[in-house]
Design an enzyme around this catalytic site. Structure first.
Site, PDB file in Angstrom:
ATOM      1  N   PRO A   1       0.862  -1.209  -0.056  1.00 38.39           N
ATOM      2  CA  PRO A   1      -0.010  -0.153  -0.008  1.00 38.39           C
ATOM      3  C   PRO A   1       1.020   1.509  -0.139  1.00 38.39           C
ATOM      4  O   PRO A   1       0.477   2.244  -0.599  1.00 38.39           O
ATOM      5  CB  PRO A   1      -0.851  -0.165   1.378  1.00 38.39           C
ATOM      6  CG  PRO A   1      -1.012  -1.614   1.481  1.00 38.39           C
ATOM      7  CD  PRO A   1       0.225  -2.068   1.136  1.00 38.39           C
TER       8      PRO A   1
ATOM      9  N   ALA B   1       4.291   1.325  -0.714  1.00 36.24           N
ATOM     10  CA  ALA B   1       5.565   1.056  -1.603  1.00 36.24           C
ATOM     11  C   ALA B   1       5.228   0.397  -2.934  1.00 36.24           C
ATOM     12  O   ALA B   1       4.980  -0.729  -3.381  1.00 36.24           O
ATOM     13  CB  ALA B   1       6.461  -0.033  -1.215  1.00 36.24           C
TER      14      ALA B   1
ATOM     15  N   THR C   1      -0.680 -10.118  -9.314  1.00 33.42           N
ATOM     16  CA  THR C   1      -1.124 -10.781 -10.471  1.00 33.42           C
ATOM     17  C   THR C   1      -1.315 -12.145 -10.417  1.00 33.42           C
ATOM     18  O   THR C   1      -0.128 -12.946  -9.875  1.00 33.42           O
ATOM     19  CB  THR C   1      -0.579 -10.236 -11.876  1.00 33.42           C
ATOM     20  OG1 THR C   1      -0.525  -8.904 -11.801  1.00 33.42           O
ATOM     21  CG2 THR C   1      -1.182 -10.931 -13.050  1.00 33.42           C
TER      22      THR C   1
ATOM     23  N   ARG D   1      10.797  -7.027 -17.992  1.00 33.50           N
ATOM     24  CA  ARG D   1      10.460  -5.882 -18.717  1.00 33.50           C
ATOM     25  C   ARG D   1      10.492  -5.887 -20.076  1.00 33.50           C
ATOM     26  O   ARG D   1       9.486  -5.405 -20.936  1.00 33.50           O
ATOM     27  CB  ARG D   1      11.312  -4.690 -18.079  1.00 33.50           C
ATOM     28  CG  ARG D   1      11.137  -4.136 -16.898  1.00 33.50           C
ATOM     29  CD  ARG D   1      11.848  -3.088 -16.245  1.00 33.50           C
ATOM     30  NE  ARG D   1      11.299  -2.773 -15.059  1.00 33.50           N
ATOM     31  CZ  ARG D   1      12.015  -2.432 -13.971  1.00 33.50           C
ATOM     32  NH1 ARG D   1      13.349  -1.939 -14.012  1.00 33.50           N
ATOM     33  NH2 ARG D   1      11.511  -1.893 -13.076  1.00 33.50           N
TER      34      ARG D   1
ATOM     35  N   SER E   1      20.088  -3.757 -18.213  1.00 31.51           N
ATOM     36  CA  SER E   1      18.843  -2.968 -17.390  1.00 31.51           C
ATOM     37  C   SER E   1      18.601  -1.765 -18.273  1.00 31.51           C
ATOM     38  O   SER E   1      17.345  -1.512 -18.362  1.00 31.51           O
ATOM     39  CB  SER E   1      19.621  -2.428 -16.136  1.00 31.51           C
ATOM     40  OG  SER E   1      20.003  -3.376 -15.190  1.00 31.51           O
TER      41      SER E   1
ATOM     42  N   GLU F   1       5.454  -3.663 -13.565  1.00 33.70           N
ATOM     43  CA  GLU F   1       6.701  -3.939 -13.758  1.00 33.70           C
ATOM     44  C   GLU F   1       7.544  -2.505 -13.877  1.00 33.70           C
ATOM     45  O   GLU F   1       8.534  -2.623 -14.442  1.00 33.70           O
ATOM     46  CB  GLU F   1       6.821  -4.666 -15.053  1.00 33.70           C
ATOM     47  CG  GLU F   1       6.627  -5.873 -15.105  1.00 33.70           C
ATOM     48  CD  GLU F   1       7.355  -7.144 -14.027  1.00 33.70           C
ATOM     49  OE1 GLU F   1       6.745  -7.051 -12.857  1.00 33.70           O
ATOM     50  OE2 GLU F   1       8.443  -7.313 -14.425  1.00 33.70           O
TER      51      GLU F   1
ATOM     52  N   THR G   1       6.557   1.885 -14.002  1.00 37.14           N
ATOM     53  CA  THR G   1       5.944   2.970 -14.779  1.00 37.14           C
ATOM     54  C   THR G   1       6.700   3.403 -15.728  1.00 37.14           C
ATOM     55  O   THR G   1       8.005   3.345 -15.466  1.00 37.14           O
ATOM     56  CB  THR G   1       5.103   3.806 -14.061  1.00 37.14           C
ATOM     57  OG1 THR G   1       6.286   4.727 -13.330  1.00 37.14           O
ATOM     58  CG2 THR G   1       4.203   3.343 -12.826  1.00 37.14           C
TER      59      THR G   1
HETATM   60  C1  LIG Z   1      -3.425  -4.825 -12.681  1.00 30.48           C
HETATM   61  C2  LIG Z   1      -1.892  -4.529 -11.999  1.00 30.48           C
HETATM   62  C3  LIG Z   1      -1.260  -5.623 -11.714  1.00 30.48           C
HETATM   63  C4  LIG Z   1      -0.389  -5.447 -11.048  1.00 30.48           C
HETATM   64  N1  LIG Z   1       0.563  -6.777 -10.771  1.00 30.48           N
HETATM   65  C5  LIG Z   1       1.464  -6.812  -9.822  1.00 30.48           C
HETATM   66  C6  LIG Z   1       2.149  -7.844  -9.355  1.00 30.48           C
HETATM   67  O1  LIG Z   1       1.793  -9.041 -10.021  1.00 30.48           O
HETATM   68  N2  LIG Z   1       2.979  -7.746  -8.603  1.00 30.48           N
HETATM   69  C7  LIG Z   1       3.507  -6.711  -7.665  1.00 30.48           C
HETATM   70  O2  LIG Z   1       4.589  -6.738  -6.958  1.00 30.48           O
HETATM   71  N3  LIG Z   1       2.897  -5.635  -8.314  1.00 30.48           N
HETATM   72  C8  LIG Z   1       1.937  -5.389  -9.419  1.00 30.48           C
HETATM   73  N4  LIG Z   1       1.215  -4.389  -9.633  1.00 30.48           N
HETATM   74  C9  LIG Z   1       1.670  -3.256  -9.190  1.00 30.48           C
HETATM   75  C10 LIG Z   1       2.675  -2.188 -10.121  1.00 30.48           C
HETATM   76  O3  LIG Z   1       3.772  -2.685 -10.253  1.00 30.48           O
HETATM   77  C11 LIG Z   1       2.381  -0.882  -9.396  1.00 30.48           C
HETATM   78  O4  LIG Z   1       1.297  -0.394  -9.521  1.00 30.48           O
HETATM   79  C12 LIG Z   1       3.466   0.019 -10.197  1.00 30.48           C
HETATM   80  O5  LIG Z   1       4.911  -0.207  -9.685  1.00 30.48           O
HETATM   81  C13 LIG Z   1       3.323   1.780  -9.610  1.00 30.48           C
HETATM   82  O6  LIG Z   1       3.039   1.861  -8.254  1.00 30.48           O
HETATM   83  P1  LIG Z   1       1.991   2.615  -7.616  1.00 30.48           P
HETATM   84  O7  LIG Z   1       0.725   2.286  -8.137  1.00 30.48           O
HETATM   85  O8  LIG Z   1       2.254   2.610  -6.173  1.00 30.48           O
HETATM   86  O9  LIG Z   1       2.066   4.106  -8.120  1.00 30.48           O
HETATM   87  P2  LIG Z   1       3.225   5.311  -7.374  1.00 30.48           P
HETATM   88  O10 LIG Z   1       4.355   4.458  -7.157  1.00 30.48           O
HETATM   89  O11 LIG Z   1       2.421   5.927  -6.434  1.00 30.48           O
HETATM   90  O12 LIG Z   1       3.159   6.356  -8.758  1.00 30.48           O
HETATM   91  C14 LIG Z   1       2.045   7.080  -9.067  1.00 30.48           C
HETATM   92  C15 LIG Z   1       2.868   7.982 -10.257  1.00 30.48           C
HETATM   93  O13 LIG Z   1       3.880   8.607  -9.606  1.00 30.48           O
HETATM   94  C16 LIG Z   1       4.920   8.547 -10.782  1.00 30.48           C
HETATM   95  N5  LIG Z   1       6.221   8.462 -10.003  1.00 30.48           N
HETATM   96  C17 LIG Z   1       6.434   7.719  -8.941  1.00 30.48           C
HETATM   97  N6  LIG Z   1       7.765   7.974  -8.457  1.00 30.48           N
HETATM   98  C18 LIG Z   1       8.344   8.775  -9.429  1.00 30.48           C
HETATM   99  C19 LIG Z   1       9.657   9.419  -9.488  1.00 30.48           C
HETATM  100  N7  LIG Z   1      10.546   9.114  -8.718  1.00 30.48           N
HETATM  101  N8  LIG Z   1       9.779  10.086 -10.725  1.00 30.48           N
HETATM  102  C20 LIG Z   1       8.842  10.349 -11.595  1.00 30.48           C
HETATM  103  N9  LIG Z   1       7.632   9.882 -11.218  1.00 30.48           N
HETATM  104  C21 LIG Z   1       7.162   9.075 -10.359  1.00 30.48           C
HETATM  105  C22 LIG Z   1       4.621   7.162 -11.396  1.00 30.48           C
HETATM  106  O14 LIG Z   1       5.205   6.888 -12.637  1.00 30.48           O
HETATM  107  C23 LIG Z   1       2.721   7.060 -11.459  1.00 30.48           C
HETATM  108  O15 LIG Z   1       2.778   7.855 -12.552  1.00 30.48           O
HETATM  109  C24 LIG Z   1       0.301  -4.257 -10.294  1.00 30.48           C
HETATM  110  C25 LIG Z   1      -0.535  -3.119 -10.603  1.00 30.48           C
HETATM  111  C26 LIG Z   1      -1.802  -3.095 -11.173  1.00 30.48           C
HETATM  112  C27 LIG Z   1      -2.466  -2.229 -11.412  1.00 30.48           C
END
Ligand SMILES: Cc1cc2nc3c(=O)[nH]c(=O)nc-3n(C[C@H](O)[C@H](O)[C@H](O)COP(=O)(O)OP(=O)(O)OC[C@H]3O[C@@H](n4cnc5c(N)ncnc54)[C@H](O)[C@@H]3O)c2cc1C
Length: 405
Positions: free
Chosen positions: A140, A142, A170, A259, A332, A382, A384
């Site tokens: 929630p 991280a 997932t 990725r 990477s 994986e 954003t």
């Molecule tokens: C359908 C679905 C399936 C998923 N499956 C998995 C899974 O199997 N396993 C797993 O571990 N996770 C999974 N995820 C989680 C996914 O990897 C995260 O949602 C993703 O990493 C983004 O994290 P967050 O949602 O907390 O967004 P945040 O980290 O809160 O980011 C919000 C916004 O801010 C931007 N942002 C954040 N930090 C920065 C920065 N330093 N500089 C610029 N922009 C920034 C981001 O790009 C984004 O646009 C899944 C998510 C979804 C929606």
């Protein structure tokens, strides 16, 4: 080492088989499971058995460095490595031409399986063979900053005791096991984060809920809670030492392999949208004619050429990243470049195709609106797009993650 993106006959046949699965298994049930979110697509059980057989035949999984003899083009015998990563990229492109959500929920092909393939030792590879493994990193508080996870793992005799909450997992409900990333010591930051295989049925592991989503509705996305969840100490994947320069390497090594695969998924769905859009526009008299001048093309036709060029750029970056992984080269930067480009291009193309086809694009008689919804996640999970660009910038500028945030 000179780059070689030539696709061998074996890989081309494999990609063709994946395309046939996409066409004959996925497409006919695509809309059904888009509507029936959280219902398991039973049609995939048979497919999974076939894929198990193919994987056993190939002898390796995604993440491994595979070796394959390639047909020489100049008569000279030559061995190049082009193995499992390239196969996964080509196969995923085709499967996601069929349906992204279904491709994500094929039994035993989870992200956790990629993590196991990337960091498990030989004994663990044997022990977890045949399991369907999901991957749980996100919490929630991280998401992008995965180094700040709060889930803990404490050694107690022969077991690690894991406590924490993971979101957006997932296949979190359907998989047989979950690779949970937890910290051995919060004060040591990323160095202490390790992956643990938590088998389903382990006391203390609970699927709290399934999430409703914009797209990829055929794929289940779960919130899980771990409360004093005891796993054998041998379930820690890779090296248990908290080495400052080693710790987080497991996460990164997994991402370097996965990725390009997510990039491939984006390419697959974008390809499906472009192909169908061309068919629909052709029925309205807008024919893509590559022989005539770009400047004489109708606006819609010129737009199709532009989208195709973007897709090809994403495809080449993705093939390069997979080729590097297969050849044991650090990738990477290239993996992140591929994911950033393909994620953005996939979103842009699928949405533009909805626009170009207007009412046909927006309605449910076609799959175009679904593809636009499905493609969005590929620019998010994986890592954003913004995070991929950050990784590329760090690599280009020689900065650490602490120096460039
Ligand atoms: C359908 C679905 C399936 C998923 N499956 C998995 C899974 O199997 N396993 C797993 O571990 N996770 C999974 N995820 C989680 C996914 O990897 C995260 O949602 C993703 O990493 C983004 O994290 P967050 O949602 O907390 O967004 P945040 O980290 O809160 O980011 C919000 C916004 O801010 C931007 N942002 C954040 N930090 C920065 C920065 N330093 N500089 C610029 N922009 C920034 C981001 O790009 C984004 O646009 C899944 C998510 C979804 C929606």
């Amino acid at each position: 080492m000179p780059i070689n993106l030539e696709i061998s006959k074996t890989l081309a046949t494999f990609a063709q088989q994946a395309h046939e699965v996409a066409e004959h298994v996925f497409r006919p049930i695509s809309r059904k499971y888009d509507r029936a979110e959280h219902q398991y697509p039973v049609e995939l059980d048979m497919l999974a058995k076939v894929m198990d057989g193919m994987r056993e035949g190939a002898g390796h999984g995604v993440g491994a460095v595979g070796r394959a003899k390639h047909e020489p083009t100049n008569g000279a015998a030559r061995e190049v490595r082009n193995g499992s990563n390239m196969a996964a990229v080509l196969g995923m492109t085709e499967l996601c031409w069929g349906d992204v959500g279904l491709a994500l929920t094929i039994p035993r092909q989870g992200l956790g399986n990629a993590a196991i393939a990337a960091v498990a030792n030989e004994e663990q590879m044997q022990r977890f063979q045949g399991r369907w493994a999901a991957m749980a990193i996100t919490e929630p508080e991280a998401g992008s900053d995965s180094a700040s996870i709060k889930t803990t793992a404490r050694l107690d005799g022969d077991h690690y005791v894991i406590d924490g909450e993971k979101i957006f997992v997932t296949c979190g409900e359907r998989a047989d096991a979950i690779v949970v990333w937890a910290t051995l010591d919060k004060t040591l930051g990323r160095a202490a984060i390790k992956p643990f295989v938590v088998e389903k049925g382990t006391p203390g592991l609970e699927v709290v809920r399934l999430d409703k989503k914009l797209g990829i509705r055929a794929s289940d996305t779960a919130t899980i809670r771990l409360t004093e969840c005891r796993v054998p100490r041998e379930n820690l994947l890779g090296n248990p030492d908290v080495g400052v320069d080693r710790g987080f390497a497991g996460v990164m090594k997994t991402f370097d392999n996965t990725r390009p695969i997510v990039a491939a998924m984006s390419i697959g769905v974008a390809c499906a949208a472009l192909e169908r859009t061309k068919e629909l526009l052709a029925s309205e008299g807008i024919i893509t004619d590559y022989k005539s001048s770009f400047y004489r093309a109708a606006a819609a036709e010129a737009e199709l050429y532009r989208l195709e060029a973007e897709l090809e750029a994403a495809r080449l970056l993705t093939l390069k990243a997979a080729w590097m992984a297969d050849n044991g080269l650090p990738n990477s930067k290239e993996a992140s470049m591929a994911k950033a480009k393909a994620g953005r291009v996939g979103n842009a193309i699928t949405l533009r195709c909805v626009e170009l086809c207007s009412s046909a694009g927006y309605g449910e008689t076609e799959l175009l609106e679904k593809w636009a919804r499905d493609s969005k996640i590929l620019d998010i999970f994986e890592g954003t797009e913004q995070i991929q660009l950050l990784i590329v910038a760090r690599r280009l500028l020689g900065k650490s993650s602490d120096q460039l945030k």
